[in-house]
Each structure stands twice: as structure tokens, then as C-alpha cells.
Design an enzyme around this catalytic site. Structure first.
Site, short mmCIF file in Angstrom:
data_model
loop_
_atom_site.label_atom_id
_atom_site.label_comp_id
_atom_site.label_asym_id
_atom_site.label_seq_id
_atom_site.Cartn_x
_atom_site.Cartn_y
_atom_site.Cartn_z
N PHE A 24 -3.40 -12.52 11.81
CA PHE A 24 -4.81 -12.94 11.95
C PHE A 24 -5.04 -14.39 11.50
N ALA A 55 7.93 -11.57 11.74
CA ALA A 55 8.71 -10.37 12.01
C ALA A 55 8.04 -9.47 13.06
N LEU A 56 6.83 -9.84 13.47
CA LEU A 56 6.05 -9.03 14.43
C LEU A 56 5.99 -7.56 13.97
N ALA A 81 2.82 -11.55 5.13
CA ALA A 81 2.60 -10.56 4.07
C ALA A 81 2.23 -9.23 4.71
N THR A 129 -4.74 -14.49 -2.26
CA THR A 129 -6.01 -13.77 -2.16
C THR A 129 -6.77 -13.76 -3.47
N ASP A 130 -8.09 -13.59 -3.37
CA ASP A 130 -8.91 -13.45 -4.59
C ASP A 130 -8.68 -12.10 -5.27
N GLU A 131 -8.04 -11.16 -4.55
CA GLU A 131 -7.87 -9.82 -5.13
C GLU A 131 -6.96 -9.83 -6.36
N TYR A 143 -1.27 -3.69 -3.19
CA TYR A 143 -1.34 -4.94 -2.43
C TYR A 143 -1.63 -6.12 -3.36
N SER A 144 -2.70 -5.99 -4.15
CA SER A 144 -3.07 -7.15 -4.97
C SER A 144 -2.04 -7.41 -6.07
N ALA A 145 -1.40 -6.33 -6.55
CA ALA A 145 -0.34 -6.52 -7.55
C ALA A 145 0.83 -7.29 -6.94
N LYS A 175 0.67 -9.39 -4.40
CA LYS A 175 0.26 -10.79 -4.19
C LYS A 175 0.23 -11.55 -5.52
N PRO A 182 -16.84 4.71 9.27
CA PRO A 182 -16.52 5.15 7.91
C PRO A 182 -16.86 4.12 6.84
N HIS A 213 -10.84 1.24 -6.03
CA HIS A 213 -11.63 0.32 -5.20
C HIS A 213 -12.33 -0.74 -6.06
P1 NAD Z 1 -2.00 -10.05 8.86
O1 NAD Z 1 -1.58 -8.71 8.34
O2 NAD Z 1 -2.98 -10.12 9.96
O3 NAD Z 1 -0.70 -10.87 9.32
C1 NAD Z 1 0.48 -10.88 8.59
C2 NAD Z 1 1.57 -11.47 9.48
O4 NAD Z 1 2.78 -11.51 8.70
C3 NAD Z 1 1.86 -10.63 10.71
O5 NAD Z 1 1.98 -11.46 11.84
C4 NAD Z 1 3.18 -9.96 10.40
O6 NAD Z 1 3.97 -9.67 11.55
C5 NAD Z 1 3.85 -10.99 9.50
N1 NAD Z 1 4.84 -10.40 8.59
C6 NAD Z 1 4.70 -9.30 7.80
N2 NAD Z 1 5.84 -9.06 7.13
C7 NAD Z 1 6.71 -10.04 7.48
C8 NAD Z 1 8.04 -10.35 7.10
N3 NAD Z 1 8.72 -9.59 6.24
N4 NAD Z 1 8.64 -11.45 7.65
C9 NAD Z 1 7.97 -12.22 8.53
N5 NAD Z 1 6.71 -11.96 8.94
C10 NAD Z 1 6.08 -10.89 8.41
O7 NAD Z 1 -2.51 -10.84 7.58
P2 NAD Z 1 -3.69 -11.91 7.45
O8 NAD Z 1 -4.96 -11.20 7.23
O9 NAD Z 1 -3.54 -12.91 8.54
O10 NAD Z 1 -3.29 -12.58 6.05
C11 NAD Z 1 -2.38 -13.69 6.01
C12 NAD Z 1 -2.17 -14.08 4.56
O11 NAD Z 1 -3.43 -14.43 3.98
C13 NAD Z 1 -1.61 -12.94 3.69
O12 NAD Z 1 -0.68 -13.50 2.81
C14 NAD Z 1 -2.82 -12.40 2.95
O13 NAD Z 1 -2.44 -11.87 1.69
C15 NAD Z 1 -3.66 -13.65 2.79
N6 NAD Z 1 -5.12 -13.45 2.73
C16 NAD Z 1 -5.77 -12.70 3.67
C17 NAD Z 1 -7.17 -12.57 3.62
C18 NAD Z 1 -7.94 -11.78 4.63
O14 NAD Z 1 -9.16 -11.58 4.46
N7 NAD Z 1 -7.34 -11.31 5.70
C19 NAD Z 1 -7.88 -13.23 2.59
C20 NAD Z 1 -7.17 -13.97 1.63
C21 NAD Z 1 -5.80 -14.10 1.73
O1 DAU Z 2 -10.44 -10.48 -0.60
C1 DAU Z 2 -9.40 -10.86 0.26
C2 DAU Z 2 -8.77 -9.64 0.86
O2 DAU Z 2 -9.70 -9.13 1.81
C3 DAU Z 2 -7.41 -9.92 1.53
O3 DAU Z 2 -6.50 -10.32 0.56
C4 DAU Z 2 -6.89 -8.66 2.24
O4 DAU Z 2 -5.70 -8.98 2.95
C5 DAU Z 2 -7.95 -8.20 3.22
O5 DAU Z 2 -7.53 -7.00 3.84
C6 DAU Z 2 -9.29 -7.98 2.51
O6 DAU Z 2 -9.22 -6.85 1.60
P1 DAU Z 2 -10.38 -5.76 1.49
O7 DAU Z 2 -9.80 -4.51 0.99
O8 DAU Z 2 -11.57 -6.32 0.80
O9 DAU Z 2 -10.76 -5.64 3.06
P2 DAU Z 2 -11.08 -4.38 4.00
O10 DAU Z 2 -11.53 -4.94 5.31
O11 DAU Z 2 -9.98 -3.38 4.00
O12 DAU Z 2 -12.33 -3.72 3.27
C7 DAU Z 2 -13.55 -4.47 3.02
C8 DAU Z 2 -14.52 -3.56 2.28
O13 DAU Z 2 -14.94 -2.52 3.17
C9 DAU Z 2 -13.90 -2.84 1.09
O14 DAU Z 2 -14.87 -2.72 0.06
C10 DAU Z 2 -13.54 -1.46 1.62
C11 DAU Z 2 -14.60 -1.22 2.67
N1 DAU Z 2 -14.17 -0.41 3.84
C12 DAU Z 2 -13.06 -0.80 4.52
C13 DAU Z 2 -12.64 -0.10 5.62
C14 DAU Z 2 -11.40 -0.49 6.37
C15 DAU Z 2 -14.93 0.66 4.23
O15 DAU Z 2 -15.95 1.01 3.60
N2 DAU Z 2 -14.53 1.37 5.34
C16 DAU Z 2 -13.40 1.04 6.04
O16 DAU Z 2 -13.07 1.73 7.04
#
Ligand code: NAD
Ligand code: DAU
Length: 358
Positions: free
Chosen positions: A14, A37-38, A88, A137-139, A162-164, A166, A217, A296
Site C-alpha cells: 500500500f 516478496a509479493l 513488513a 509506526t506510531d503503534e 505487530y507493534s512489538a 516493529k 464489523p 486493542h
Molecule cells: P502492506 O502490508 O500493504 O505492504 C507490505 C509489503 O511488504 C507488501 O508488498 C509485501 O509483499 C511486502 N513484504 C512483506 N514481507 C516481505 C518480505 N519478507 N520481503 C520482502 N517484501 C515483503 O503494508 P503498508 O500498509 O504499505 O505498510 C508499509 C510499512 O509502513 C510497514 O513497515 C508498516 O509497518 C508501516 N506503516 C504502515 C501504516 C499504515 O497505516 N498502513 C502506518 C504507519 C507505518
Molecule cells: O497506526 C498505524 C498502524 O495503523 C499501522 O502501523 C498498521 O500497519 C495499520 O494496519 C494500522 O493499524 P490499526 O490496527 O490501527 O488499523 P486497522 O485498519 O486494522 O484498524 C483501525 C481501527 O479500526 C482499529 O481501532 C480497529 C478497528 N477495526 C478494524 C477492522 C479491520 C474495526 O473496528 N473493524 C475492523 O474490521
């Protein structure tokens, strides 16, 4: 023009895919090697429509950050000016049901990548301009009560596997900076939303379920708060930190848009219903409160004053406008969700909601 080779890990996911799209358009001197790694979350369709000139500066390598031999070869072949590390396992719920992959990729993979970067950097004579930018991440900071915000000095207190994982990766990155002098940067960002997000995360999942007429949900009572940031604002922050950040420093990134889960879900119902010409309130009826996520975190909020003060970064998109744009994008890209990943997505929904009341 002096070209810069940069290693991007996880660029088919993403945030990585959004970042690649931004920098290929805005930085003509950047040539990217995208190592991914897709896994279920990676999707090359996210980058399939790049214009030819940008495709020429995007070199995809299907491989794993845990593969030290592959990394050594890539560093040798491309003499990278820097690394931006997105790869990740990123979903909290998956980390609760299957934590080992999070240890393997987020901790083990990051260490393997650090070691390869360090070896190459030392071999090149320790260039001062090299950067190892770890996207985190902020987590890692744990959960807030109703007030306050995470600053760069907030102690780490992760709640989920996950957060541990990271948090552990952040510690290793910082340790490579302090011990070996590797010029590292760490960014800790809040929840992102926008195009190309895999529909296991709240916003794309809810949009998809509204469209499919399925239950929506909401964990617990829906009062958990997240600080939402449009992914393109995150990408601009990453670019600024990579180019101008002080080596060894951490920068928190956040949108200042705190919303409860219930507020997000209701807003998505309103927007999608409006666009689909459905009666107001018809999707809200499908909001279903399900059992809460174990451990949570109640609330995240970011104090982004450091990156604003030092680098002049500001989010450019308001939450309401960017959420509308996000819905618009998903409405136009349902084939992406259904055609490319539907088997995996449905299977995940079944696994994830087994035992939940929805
Ligand atoms: P994502 O899950 O959408 O994408 C992760 C990508 O990493 C995928 O393309 C996957 O194929 C690749 N990958 C996974 N394991 C791999 C491996 N062993 N070797 C090579 N590639 C691998 O994640 P995202 O939401 O795009 O998050 C990207 C980064 O940003 C992560 O490190 C995440 O912790 C951090 N982050 C995400 C958010 C968020 O809200 N999504 C917020 C803050 C930080
Ligand atoms: O804060 C940054 C983090 O944000 C990133 O590091 C993570 O990679 C990313 O997945 C995200 O984590 P969250 O756990 O906050 O995101 P998620 O979209 O899974 O959930 C957002 C909030 O919504 C959380 O309080 C849980 C709730 N939730 C989530 C899902 C998937 C629901 O209530 N129902 C759901 O089906």
C-alpha cells in the site's frame, strides 16, 4: 543528470506503491530497485500503469528481505545511495492469530537488511550521504488515554505482536546507527488511508463490505480513536525526511485527524450511499458490533511538531476531502479488489471473523 539508485523494500504494498508512484513522478534522477516478496499484501498491479519513462526507472525484484545473499548481490550491482524500508507484515489482527511471520520479517528481515546495508556502506568507504530510512509506526508507543499525543520521546510500550515486532525493528535500526555509525532515519507514522490499500484494513474493508451489502464489523463499542493521514501526505513526509532529515533522528508523522472507528464507519456509509444513490441510512443499518480485538489500543495521536518545525512538512489534504477521494478511487477500482485478490481476501475474512458475532 546524476542518477541515484535507491532500494525500496515492500514497494508493491500500500504505502510503498504510493511512494514509488510519487517519487518516480517527482524525482527524475531517482532510479528505484523495488524488492518485494509479493506476499498476500503485495500486488504488482499497483504499479502496472506507470508511464514508460517511469517504468524504465523502476526495476522490480521478486525476493525476500530475509535473503542475505540476494541483498548482498543487489547492493553490489546497484551501489545504492540509500534504502527506504517499507517491507513488513503490517496487520495487527493477523499478528494476533499468527505472530511468527511478524518476528521473521519485521525483526529478522530488518536485521538482515541492516547487515547488508552496513557491509555495502563500509565497503564504499562509509559515504556520509548514504541513508537507511526505516518506515515505522506510531503503534510502538502503545495506547493513549483520552488526552495527550505521542512525541519522539514517548517511551516504547507496544501492545500487539505487530507493534512489538516493529518496536524491535526500530531498536535494531537505532542500534546500527549508534554502534556502527550507519546514517539511519526512523519515521513513526499514524494510520494511513488512500488508494491501493489491501481490504483487510478498516477503511477499504468497510467500503468493500458496504458495496457487497455485507455486515460492517466494528470491534468493541467503536470508540477506539486513530489519527488518520492521507497516504500521499505520508509519502511527501517520507521524501522530505529521506532528503533532509538529520541522520540518527526519529520523526513522528500524523494527520491531526482523530476519529473513532464508529465515526469513520458512519462517514463511509454516508459517502458510499450518496454516491450509489441509496437512501440515507441504508448502509448504517448493517453496522455490527463484534467482539473486541485482544489488547486493542484505545487511542493514538501524534505530535508532529518536530517534522513541521525542522523540515517544514504539513499535510496538504483535509480528512473530509481525502476520504471522499479515497471512496471515489475504490468505487472505480473494484475489479482490482475482486479480480486480483478475491480468493485470498474472502478466505481471510472467513478466518478473521470466525467466532465473531457478525
Ligand atoms: P502492506 O502490508 O500493504 O505492504 C507490505 C509489503 O511488504 C507488501 O508488498 C509485501 O509483499 C511486502 N513484504 C512483506 N514481507 C516481505 C518480505 N519478507 N520481503 C520482502 N517484501 C515483503 O503494508 P503498508 O500498509 O504499505 O505498510 C508499509 C510499512 O509502513 C510497514 O513497515 C508498516 O509497518 C508501516 N506503516 C504502515 C501504516 C499504515 O497505516 N498502513 C502506518 C504507519 C507505518
Ligand atoms: O497506526 C498505524 C498502524 O495503523 C499501522 O502501523 C498498521 O500497519 C495499520 O494496519 C494500522 O493499524 P490499526 O490496527 O490501527 O488499523 P486497522 O485498519 O486494522 O484498524 C483501525 C481501527 O479500526 C482499529 O481501532 C480497529 C478497528 N477495526 C478494524 C477492522 C479491520 C474495526 O473496528 N473493524 C475492523 O474490521
Amino acid at each position: 543528470m546524476q542518477m541515484k539508485n535507491i532500494l525500496i523494500t515492500g514497494g508493491a504494498g500500500f504505502i510503498g506503491a504510493n511512494f514509488i508512484r510519487v517519487v518516480l513522478a517527482e524525482c527524475p534522477q531517482w532510479r528505484l530497485v523495488n524488492l518485494d516478496a509479493l506476499t498476500y499484501a503485495g500486488n504488482l498491479a499497483n504499479l502496472a500503469d506507470l508511464p514508460p519513462e517511469q517504468q524504465a526507472r523502476h526495476h522490480f525484484v521478486h525476493g525476500d528481505i530475509r535473503d542475505g545473499a540476494l541483498l548482498a548481490r543487489l547492493f553490489k550491482e546497484h551501489a545504492f545511495a540509500g534504502v527506504i524500508h517499507f517491507a513488513a507484515e503490517s496487520h495487527v489482527d493477523r499478528s494476533i492469530t499468527a505472530p511468527q511471520a511478524f518476528v521473521d520479517t519485521n525483526v529478522g528481515g530488518t536485521c538482515t537488511l541492516l547487515q547488508a546495508a552496513l557491509a555495502a556502506w563500509q565497503e564504499q568507504g562509509r559515504p556520509a550521504a548514504f541513508r537507511f530510512h526505516h518506515v515505522s509506526t506510531d503503534e510502538v508507543y502503545g495506547s493513549l488515554g483520552p488526552t495527550g499525543a505521542f512525541s519522539e520521546d514517548t517511551p516504547y510500550d507496544p501492545s500487539s505482536p505487530y507493534s512489538a515486532s516493529k518496536a524491535a525493528s526500530d531498536h535494531f535500526v537505532r542500534a546500527y546507527g549508534r554502534t556502527y555509525g550507519l546514517p539511519i532515519l526512523i519515521t513513526n507514522c499514524s494510520n494511513n488511508y488512500g488508494p491501493y490499500q489491501f481490504p483487510e484494513k478498516l477503511i477499504p474493508l468497510i467500503i468493500d463490505n458496504i458495496l457487497a451489502g455485507q455486515a460492517l464489523p466494528v470491534y468493541g463499542d467503536g470508540s477506539n480513536v486513530r489519527d488518520w493521514l492521507y497516504v500521499l501526505d505520508h509519502c511527501q513526509a517520507l521524501r522530505q525526511v529521506f532528503e533532509q532529515g538529520r541522520p540518527g533522528e526519529t520523526y513522528n508523522i500524523g494527520g491531526g485527524a482523530e476519529r473513532t472507528t464508529l465515526e469513520i464507519v458512519r462517514e463511509l456509509c454516508r459517502i458510499v450511499d450518496g454516491r450509489q444513490g441509496r437512501a440515507t441510512g441504508s448502509s448504517e443499518k448493517r453496522i455490527t458490533f463484534v467482539s473486541d480485538r485482544p489488547g486493542h489500543d484505545f487511542r493514538y495521536a501524534i505530535d508532529a511538531s518536530k517534522i513541521k518545525r525542522e523540515l517544514g512538512w504539513q499535510p496538504q489534504h483535509s480528512f473530509s476531502t481525502a476520504l471522499e477521494a479515497t471512496v471515489e478511487w475504490y468505487l472505480g477500482h473494484q475489479p482490482w479488489v475482486e479480480g486480483v485478490k478475491s480468493g485470498d481476501y474472502r478466505q481471510w475474512l472467513e478466518l478473521n471473523y470466525a467466532g465473531r458475532n457478525c
